[in-house]
Design an enzyme around this catalytic site. Structure first.
Site: not given
Length: 373
Positions: A94, A193, A195-196, A287, A312
């Site tokens: 990350y 489907n 969350g975003v 990705g 974000l």
């Protein structure tokens, strides 16, 4: 004197307590502030001492919670979801990695228990959410600096508050910031489907936008299609269907999308580009396929398509805390009006974290795992 550094080898419980109880303002976003206390209370937290498979490296630990300093806020966590970014952070894949050992979780909602003498923005009883990633929300209690918290109204559902600060914020910013869309315009997205994806469907509908929603085929595809349409989706199609030539006729009642939202990459992102209107924009924010975005030369030259990215955390760095608070209040108003609901979720007690982590990494699981404290 506090020392903020990664531990080599297997840390002892004393080392874990010492490193994890550092002040966030001294050691970065992953640590919470704990001052010295003669009678520390006990906190349960999900801790990882090194990167790897979450099922193997995350452990439920006891930490010490000390007294509240002048600018600090004692928070009792109520609920915290498990997001893909949480898993990626534990794996070490990350863009923001906290110092180790660290408490997992980037999102959640808690209730203020006590505040320091200089705190003016929140009071005991208020609900708060993290302003930034990396605070470590998978714990029963914490003491944070006031500046890393944002107050939220208590008249919204708990699951909505717990899942407010990441996915809906990402969805809203992508819909608003990249194309000047007008009511009636169309947006196409994959991972619809997620969350975003669910937030995109609802916020787009609230803005008068139409959506084409691509999902992976699965045994319960009809059930998923109905659920997404109940959220406001205009069309729900599978990755296989979007590749068929007759899809253009199927979508002829829709204007060509000017905005595409890509969370998958690979062939899926190529198909989104193929359906974009000339001059349109594809925004990549994930990705999942672990494959590069492939854009043909012809699409770039003859359709003048634009490829952008969104994170974000970077948006927050580029904007003021007040702008983030304004975004949160905008989303809360949508929740109050019934135009934005939390994703389908399963509430799991903190002690059953292994079950929640396993479910979060399984394919075709549409239910968000939320840890309850």
């Amino acid at each position: 004197m506090w020392v903020c550094s990664a531990l080599s080898g297997a840390p002892t419980p004393a080392q874990l307590r010492r490193v994890l109880l550092l002040a966030s303002r001294h050691c970065g976003p992953a640590a919470a502030f704990f001052s010295a206390s003669a009678e520390p209370s006990r906190v349960r937290a999900l801790v990882y001492g090194h990167h790897g498979d979450p099922a193997k490296v995350v452990e439920l630990k006891n930490l010490e919670l000390a007294a509240v300093g002048g600018s600090d806020v004692h928070v009792k966590m109520l609920a915290a979801p498990i997001n893909p970014s949480d898993i990626n952070m534990i794996q070490g894949n990350y863009g923001l990695l906290p110092k180790l050992p660290a408490v997992g979780g980037n999102e959640g909602v808690g209730q203020v228990v006590a505040v320091g003498s200089s705190v003016t923005g929140v009071k005991p009883g208020d609900w708060v959410i993290p302003a930034n990633a990396g605070l470590g929300t998978w714990r029963t209690e914490a003491v944070f600096s006031e500046e890393v918290l944002v107050g939220v109204p208590k008249d919204i559902p708990l699951p909505s508050a717990a899942t407010l600060s990441v996915n809906p914020c990402t969805a809203y910013r992508m819909l608003v910031d990249f194309e000047q869309l007008q009511p009636g315009d169309c947006v196409i997205q994959n991972a619809s489907n997620s969350g975003v994806g669910q937030a995109v469907i609802q916020i787009a509908a609230a803005l008068g936008l139409r959506t084409i929603n691509v999902v992976r085929d699965r045994p319960d595809i009809q059930k998923l299609t109905e659920r997404l349409k109940n959220l406001g989706a205009d069309h729900v199609i599978t990755e296989e269907e979007i590749r068929k030539h007759e899809m253009k006729n199927f979508l002829k009642d829709m204007p060509q999308p000017r905005l595409a939202l890509n969370c998958v990459g690979g062939k899926s992102s190529t198909e989104l580009l193929r359906h974009l209107a000339p001059g349109g924009t594809m925004v990549t924010y994930g990705g999942m396929a672990k494959q590069p975005v492939i854009a043909s030369v012809g699409l770039l030259i003859f359709k003048d398509l634009k490829l952008r990215g969104f994170w974000l955390s970077q948006w927050k760095k580029d904007h003021s805390p007040d702008q983030f608070k304004e975004l949160i209040l905008t989303l809360c108003n949508l929740i109050r009006r019934g135009q934005l609901t939390a994703p389908a979720c399963s509430q799991v007690p903190l002690q059953d974290y292994q079950r929640a982590l396993e479910a979060s990494t399984q394919p075709f699981v549409s239910s968000k795992q939320i840890l309850t404290m």
